[in-house]
Write an enzyme that holds these catalytic residues in place. Sequence first.
Site, PDB file in Angstrom:
ATOM      1  N   TYR A  70     -32.043   9.668  -5.885  1.00  0.00           N
ATOM      2  CA  TYR A  70     -33.238   9.363  -5.100  1.00  0.00           C
ATOM      3  C   TYR A  70     -34.218   8.569  -5.956  1.00  0.00           C
ATOM      4  O   TYR A  70     -34.609   9.022  -7.036  1.00  0.00           O
ATOM      5  CB  TYR A  70     -33.857  10.669  -4.627  1.00  0.00           C
ATOM      6  CG  TYR A  70     -34.834  10.537  -3.507  1.00  0.00           C
ATOM      7  CD1 TYR A  70     -34.399  10.279  -2.216  1.00  0.00           C
ATOM      8  CD2 TYR A  70     -36.188  10.683  -3.733  1.00  0.00           C
ATOM      9  CE1 TYR A  70     -35.301  10.184  -1.167  1.00  0.00           C
ATOM     10  CE2 TYR A  70     -37.102  10.593  -2.696  1.00  0.00           C
ATOM     11  CZ  TYR A  70     -36.650  10.344  -1.413  1.00  0.00           C
ATOM     12  OH  TYR A  70     -37.549  10.240  -0.387  1.00  0.00           O
ATOM     13  N   TYR A 114     -35.343   3.339   3.240  1.00  0.00           N
ATOM     14  CA  TYR A 114     -36.009   4.543   2.758  1.00  0.00           C
ATOM     15  C   TYR A 114     -35.832   5.637   3.801  1.00  0.00           C
ATOM     16  O   TYR A 114     -36.710   5.925   4.587  1.00  0.00           O
ATOM     17  CB  TYR A 114     -37.483   4.234   2.490  1.00  0.00           C
ATOM     18  CG  TYR A 114     -38.222   5.342   1.768  1.00  0.00           C
ATOM     19  CD1 TYR A 114     -37.666   5.961   0.660  1.00  0.00           C
ATOM     20  CD2 TYR A 114     -39.463   5.764   2.197  1.00  0.00           C
ATOM     21  CE1 TYR A 114     -38.325   6.969  -0.016  1.00  0.00           C
ATOM     22  CE2 TYR A 114     -40.145   6.770   1.534  1.00  0.00           C
ATOM     23  CZ  TYR A 114     -39.566   7.370   0.426  1.00  0.00           C
ATOM     24  OH  TYR A 114     -40.224   8.369  -0.232  1.00  0.00           O
TER      25      TYR A 114
END
Length: 161
Positions: A70, A114
């Site tokens: 991430y 995202y």
Amino acid sequence: MVTSVERARDLPHPPAVIAAAAQGAGRAQEQMTSFYRDDLTGLPEMGVVARQLWRTAGLGPADIGVGILYDHFTPFVLMQLEEFGFCGKGEAADFVAEERLPLNTHGGQLGEAYLHGMNGIAEGVRQVRGTAVNQIPGVGQVLVTAGTGVPTSGLVLAAEG
């Protein structure tokens, strides 16, 4: 789709097996963010996840072929590498510069989308299946993480067999 390995064998694509999944929160992390932690150079919540994943999967950093980490903030990729034991504290920049582990082969949050971890899971599955656009040859296991600096999670995907 999540199903049993037995059922997945009958489907048109090879399965990506969930070898381990974990969630974790750091100490005093009752709120969404960790503004008040003592050390801003680590991610203790990711350390919790790392310990759970390695113990559950019976694997370690040396077993991972690709890291899908991430990356909503670039420094957090480095901190995750350290928390997962790929390198020691303060050594992640050199680890990345030496290209010792392929990272975010899908372009990461900025390069793809995202979606708070879902695109990372999809890329991990593609890597394990051998169908990724930027395929790394011979990938057996992929580490995927989601969310850092907040209560977080991760998983290890593996090729069947």
